[in-house]
Each structure stands twice: as C-alpha cells, then as structure tokens.
Scaffold this active site. Sequence first.
Site, PDB file in Angstrom:
ATOM      1  N   SER A   1       0.835  -1.187   0.000  1.00 49.96           N
ATOM      2  CA  SER A   1       0.000   0.000   0.000  1.00 49.96           C
ATOM      3  C   SER A   1       0.876   1.245   0.000  1.00 49.96           C
ATOM      4  O   SER A   1       1.685   1.435  -0.895  1.00 49.96           O
ATOM      5  CB  SER A   1      -0.972  -0.026   1.196  1.00 49.96           C
TER       6      SER A   1
ATOM      7  N   HIS B   1      -4.822  -5.413  -1.474  1.00 49.56           N
ATOM      8  CA  HIS B   1      -5.405  -5.180  -0.148  1.00 49.56           C
ATOM      9  C   HIS B   1      -6.360  -6.329   0.192  1.00 49.56           C
ATOM     10  O   HIS B   1      -7.564  -6.148   0.358  1.00 49.56           O
ATOM     11  CB  HIS B   1      -6.142  -3.848  -0.124  1.00 49.56           C
TER      12      HIS B   1
ATOM     13  N   GLU C   1      -1.775  -2.757  -7.930  1.00 49.51           N
ATOM     14  CA  GLU C   1      -2.995  -3.093  -7.191  1.00 49.51           C
ATOM     15  C   GLU C   1      -3.605  -1.810  -6.653  1.00 49.51           C
ATOM     16  O   GLU C   1      -2.950  -0.769  -6.601  1.00 49.51           O
ATOM     17  CB  GLU C   1      -2.688  -4.076  -6.048  1.00 49.51           C
TER      18      GLU C   1
END
Length: 317
Positions: A111, A287, A217
């Site tokens: 992230s 995630h 992502e």
Amino acid sequence: MRLIKPARLRPGDLVGIIAPGGHIRDGELEKALANIESLGLRARVGDNIHYVYGNYAGTVRQRLDDLHGMFRDPDIKAVWAIRGGSGCISLLEHIDYRLLRAHPKALIGYSDITCLHLALLRHAGLVSFHGPVASSTFSDYAVTHLRNVLMTPQDNYTIAMSAENALAGQEHANYRARTIHPGIAIGRLIGGNLSLFSALAGTPYAADFTDAILYLEEVNEEPYRVDRMMTQLQLSQGFRKAAGVMLGIFENCEGVEGEGALSLDDTVDQHLLPLPRPAVAGYSFGHIRHQFTLPVGIRARLDTEQQTLTLLEPGVI
C-alpha cells in the site's frame, strides 16, 4: 546501481516494527507482535511508533528517525511496516539512502509502503518486499509465501494463485484471475499500489518499468480514478515499455451499478488490450488477506497460461 539483497530471516531473528505512514490504531500493535512471533521471530517496536500527527504516525522527523534507527541497529535483521495509510511520500527526499545501502535489510509492507520500495530500489539499489504489513490478518497462503520468500528462498520459486481468491471470484468479478493478453513475460518485478506508483511519476523517485513485469494493485477507488491514474502512467512512460503487466485484486474498485460509468474491467481493458504484451488481472496480491509476497527488483517469469509467477532468483541471500 548494483542490486543488493538483504540477508534471509532465520528463526529467532529480531524484526523492527515501524509506522512510516499512517498512525497506528487500537489493537494493531498487539496484532503485529503476535504475527511476528507466530513466524518464530522476535520484535522490537520503534521509539516513535505511538506518536500521532494528524493522519500520520508522528512528524516526518519522528518517522524518519525510526526508519533510520532500525536500519542502523545491527541487532535488527528486517524492518516491517505495521500498516500503510498515507505519508510515506513525505519521507523520500529526507532518507539517508547511503545508510540503508550500507546496512541492507528486508523492508516489508504494501500500500503506502510502495513509495519506500520504489525509492529504495532507485536510490539504494536495495531489494525490498511487497507483502503483508505487520498488522495484516495472516492466512495460510500469505504465511507460506512470506516464509518461502524471506526465510527459505529458492532459485526458482513458482507461485500459484490463491484457491480462496478463486472461490471468492465466483461471486466477485474483481477476484477472478483473467488473461487480457496471453503469453510469457520475463523481467524485473517493479510495481505496487497504483495511486502511489502514479503519484511518483515525474519525480526523482519514479520507477522505470522498461522491460519489467509491472505489477499494480488498488483499493477503494472508482473506475474513473483508476482510469486517470493508468492514463498518467501511459502518458509518462507507456505500458508498451513493460515486458508484461500483472494487476492484482482491485478491492472495492468496481464502482456503483446503474450510474452509467465504465466497469473496472472495461477501464482496465481499454489500457491493456492495445498492448502487444502479456497482461493479466485479478492475481493474488493487493489489499486482501490471501496475498503473495513479491521481492521488488528481482527477475521473474509471468506465465498467463499456467496463471503463475515464478521468481527466477532469490530475493534474499
């Protein structure tokens, strides 16, 4: 810059926990400590981990001191981000990259940690690891790949997609692994969270994904915002420069039905269908709970027919 690999983790090793981005929330530290102990490792917490400065885990200086301190400490064998959040981008121009290169250690997280991975690769030549944060909810799948990548590395390590994610794909389209362009791609692994990856475009910390397997992502973004970020990468570098494109699971990015907007698949396909390169979506990282760990910067092979990613060299020594 010659690529440097950190030492593998061994049972009993001491791991440093830091919060380089968002501040920690109730229960996260206890969960992180339990996770690390479950791997047979020991943990030491950064001195400033409890600080709060707005949305961040302390000021830039406080977060930077913990990062530098963990790399400087000879007893610490790896540095694990407790969570992502936001704020890592503010550290980049202040990091002592010579220090980190002189004391190579595995940095683990995903992230917002994407910023640190890309900056360390470009300015320190250090392999780091896009994988669960320390406070993630571990699954057997995630732990297996963490151990195999960081503790028991192999010269050729093939990662198959998660059976749990495939099962979820029966109800949720974004969990379905699908091939947009078939083929085999070989190249370095470069990527991370789409928002952060695109935010670094045009800066001294942007990643060059020429001839690389570009992996991306995302979470909690509407398809039109995914489109904007992918367009930014297309305009700044061009997806054609990559050896292949591997998209993970874009969690909660499907948009709202009935609003007339493009779907997530339509949005992704308009960027990847024109490519003469292998391209896939819905692979087991992002995630999500069932995610594999990617060593940033090492060579790998993407096989769309087998739906596998093979690490062609260890990420650690």
